[in-house]
Design a protein around this motif. Structure first.
Motif, PDB file in Angstrom:
ATOM      1  N   ALA A  97      12.861   7.109   5.698  1.00 39.89           N
ATOM      2  CA  ALA A  97      13.589   6.383   6.788  1.00 39.89           C
ATOM      3  C   ALA A  97      13.027   5.329   7.434  1.00 39.89           C
ATOM      4  O   ALA A  97      11.974   5.638   8.163  1.00 39.89           O
ATOM      5  CB  ALA A  97      14.088   6.637   6.841  1.00 39.89           C
ATOM      6  N   ASP A  98      13.423   4.112   7.474  1.00 46.94           N
ATOM      7  CA  ASP A  98      12.306   3.149   8.100  1.00 46.94           C
ATOM      8  C   ASP A  98      12.771   3.193   9.346  1.00 46.94           C
ATOM      9  O   ASP A  98      13.944   2.851   9.286  1.00 46.94           O
ATOM     10  CB  ASP A  98      12.039   1.226   7.418  1.00 46.94           C
ATOM     11  N   PRO A  99      12.029   3.055  10.074  1.00 46.60           N
ATOM     12  CA  PRO A  99      12.928   3.336  11.694  1.00 46.60           C
ATOM     13  C   PRO A  99      13.983   1.942  12.064  1.00 46.60           C
ATOM     14  O   PRO A  99      12.966   1.009  11.655  1.00 46.60           O
ATOM     15  CB  PRO A  99      12.013   3.963  12.862  1.00 46.60           C
ATOM     16  N   GLY A 100      15.069   2.086  11.980  1.00 45.32           N
ATOM     17  CA  GLY A 100      15.593   0.836  12.888  1.00 45.32           C
ATOM     18  C   GLY A 100      16.224   0.070  10.697  1.00 45.32           C
ATOM     19  O   GLY A 100      16.889  -0.495  10.926  1.00 45.32           O
ATOM     20  N   GLY A 101      15.935   0.407   9.762  1.00 41.67           N
ATOM     21  CA  GLY A 101      16.109   0.292   8.585  1.00 41.67           C
ATOM     22  C   GLY A 101      16.955   0.554   7.881  1.00 41.67           C
ATOM     23  O   GLY A 101      18.398   1.355   9.129  1.00 41.67           O
TER      24      GLY A 101
END
Length: 380
Positions: A97-101
Motif C-alpha cells: 500500500a502506497d501511503p496516501g495512494g
C-alpha cells in the motif's frame, strides 16, 4: 454354525492380530463381543481400550450374525473436534500500500465444506494508519460450488510509517467457529526500493536462533542468525550506511522471504533513485564467489551495466577478506545451521556504480544468477 471363542489382551497403543482354530487361520466374523464380562454391542472399541489397554472376549463364527451390533448406536462416533464448516484464506499473501495512494487489493476466499451457510461475514481489525473497505459486503457463497470471494481495499494514510503491518481477518458463518487469518501489508511508496524488493523476494535467508528451520539461505538448511545480525549492526526495518549510500535492511515477519535470488527481476526504484548519484547492492553469494552485473535503466531509456558481484557468504575468496570489489557491511559471530551454530557469516556491498551526470535511474534489472542474493539496494 461353528463357533470359536477367543480372548485378547489389548495393550495400550498396540494392535493384536488374531489366529484361531488349532493354529490354522479361520475366516470368521464376530457374533458377540464382551469386555471384562460386559457385552459390547458396538462396532468400535472404547477409548480406554486404546489409552489404557483391556481384555476383549470374541465369539467368532464362519457364518455372519446379521443381528449383532446393528443398531444406530452401534455405529462408530464421529469425532468432530476442530471440524470446520468452511475454509477461508486471503490472497495475495502480501499486499503493498502506497501511503496516501489508491490502496492495495486483497481477496478473501471462502469455501463451504458442510452446514448451510449462504454467506460469510468478514471483519478486519486494521492497525493504526490503515483502513479497509469492502469487508461489510461479506462473502456470498455459490449455491452449487459453495465458493465465494470478498474484495477488500486496504489504504495507508499519508504519512504512515513505511514497514510491514499485520492485518487480522475474521471470517464467520452462522453457527460454526470463526476462521482467523492474517494478511501482511507492506506500506511503501510506489517506486521505492522497499516496494520493489518486497515484490521480488524469493528466498528466506534469516532465522532466529531458537528456530533455525524457518529459513534456508543456501539450500542446505543454513541461514543468517537474526540476533547475530543485530549484534553486527543490521536490524530489520532500519537504515544503515555503506560506501556513501543508505539502505534499509529488510524486516518482514519471521519465516517470510527477505532476499532476492537473482533471476532477471526488474526493480522499479524511480521514486527513491530520483536524485541518486551512486548505486550499489547489499547481499552475498552462496556456493562460492559469484560475479555478475545488473542492467541500469535511466528515465530517458538509456541503459548501463552496474557491478553485482559478491563473495561467498561464509568464506569469501576461500578466506575471510572481501573480494570482487566488495565492502563488508556486517560480519556475524555465527550463522544458524541444522546442527546448531555454524561459521561466521558476511553481508557485503557490491562495488558502487556512479550515475552519469544528468541521468536519473528508473529501474535496475538483476542478472540470471541463482547464487547471487540481494537483500537491499543502497542509494546515495
Amino acid at each position: 454354525m461353528r463357533r470359536f471363542r477367543t480372548q485378547v489382551a489389548v495393550a495400550a497403543a498396540a494392535v493384536a492380530a488374531l489366529v484361531v482354530g488349532a493354529g490354522r487361520p479361520v475366516s470368521a466374523t464376530a457374533t458377540t463381543l464382551s469386555s471384562y464380562g460386559r457385552t459390547w454391542e458396538r462396532t468400535y472399541l472404547p477409548q480406554s481400550a486404546v489409552s489404557k489397554g483391556g481384555r476383549l472376549d470374541f465369539d467368532l463364527s464362519a457364518t455372519p450374525d446379521t443381528s449383532w451390533a446393528t443398531s444406530a448406536k452401534a455405529a462408530p462416533p464421529s469425532y468432530r473436534e476442530g471440524e470446520q464448516d468452511f475454509l477461508a484464506y486471503a490472497t495475495p499473501n502480501q499486499a503493498v500500500a502506497d501511503p496516501g495512494g489508491a490502496g492495495a487489493k486483497l481477496t478473501v476466499h471462502g469455501q463451504r465444506l458442510a452446514g448451510h451457510d449462504r454467506t460469510l461475514a468478514v471483519t478486519a481489525d486494521a492497525p493504526a494508519g490503515l483502513t479497509v473497505a469492502g469487508a461489510k459486503k461479506g462473502i456470498v457463497l455459490d449455491p452449487s460450488t459453495g465458493a465465494g470471494t470478498a474484495e477488500l481495499t486496504v489504504k495507508a494514510a499519508a504519512g504512515t510509517d513505511p514497514g510491514y503491518y499485520e492485518l487480522p481477518l475474521t471470517i464467520r458463518g452462522r453457527t460454526a467457529d470463526p476462521v482467523h487469518r492474517t494478511a501482511i501489508v507492506l506500506v511503501a511508496e510506489d517506486g521505492s526500493v522497499g516496494a520493489a524488493l518486497a515484490g521480488a523476494y524469493t528466498n528466506t535467508g534469516v532465522s532466529s536462533e531458537d528456530n533455525p528451520a524457518e529459513a534456508d539461505f543456501d539450500g542446505a538448511g543454513n541461514s543468517y542468525a537474526r540476533q547475530a545480525l543485530a549484534d553486527a549492526g543490521l536490524t530489520g526495518g532500519t537504515a544503515a550506511q555503506v560506501s556513501g549510500t543508505t539502505f534499509v535492511w529488510p524486516g518482514p515477519p519471521d519465516t517470510r522471504p527477505d532476499n532476492v535470488t537473482a533471476s532477471g527481476q526488474k526493480l522499479d526504484i524511480a521514486a527513491d533513485a530520483r536524485d541518486a548519484k551512486r548505486l550499489l547492492f547489499v547481499g552475498s553469494a552462496t556456493n562460492g564467489d559469484t560475479q555478475g552485473s545488473a542492467t541500469v535503466t535511466f528515465t530517458d531509456g538509456a541503459t548501463a551495466q552496474a557491478d553485482l558481484s559478491f563473495g561467498d557468504w561464509t568464506k569469501p575468496g576461500g578466506g575471510s577478506d572481501p573480494v570482487l570489489g566488495n565492502t563488508v557491511v556486517a560480519k556475524t559471530e555465527h550463522r544458524n545451521s541444522p546442527g546448531g551454530k555454524g561459521d561466521p557469516a558476511y553481508v557485503f556491498a557490491s562495488k558502487p556504480y556512479e550515475v552519469p551526470e544528468g541521468k536519473r535511474i528508473a529501474a535496475v534489472t538483476l542478472p540470471e544468477e541463482g547464487n547471487l542474493h540481494v537483500f537491499s539496494v543502497g542509494l546515495g
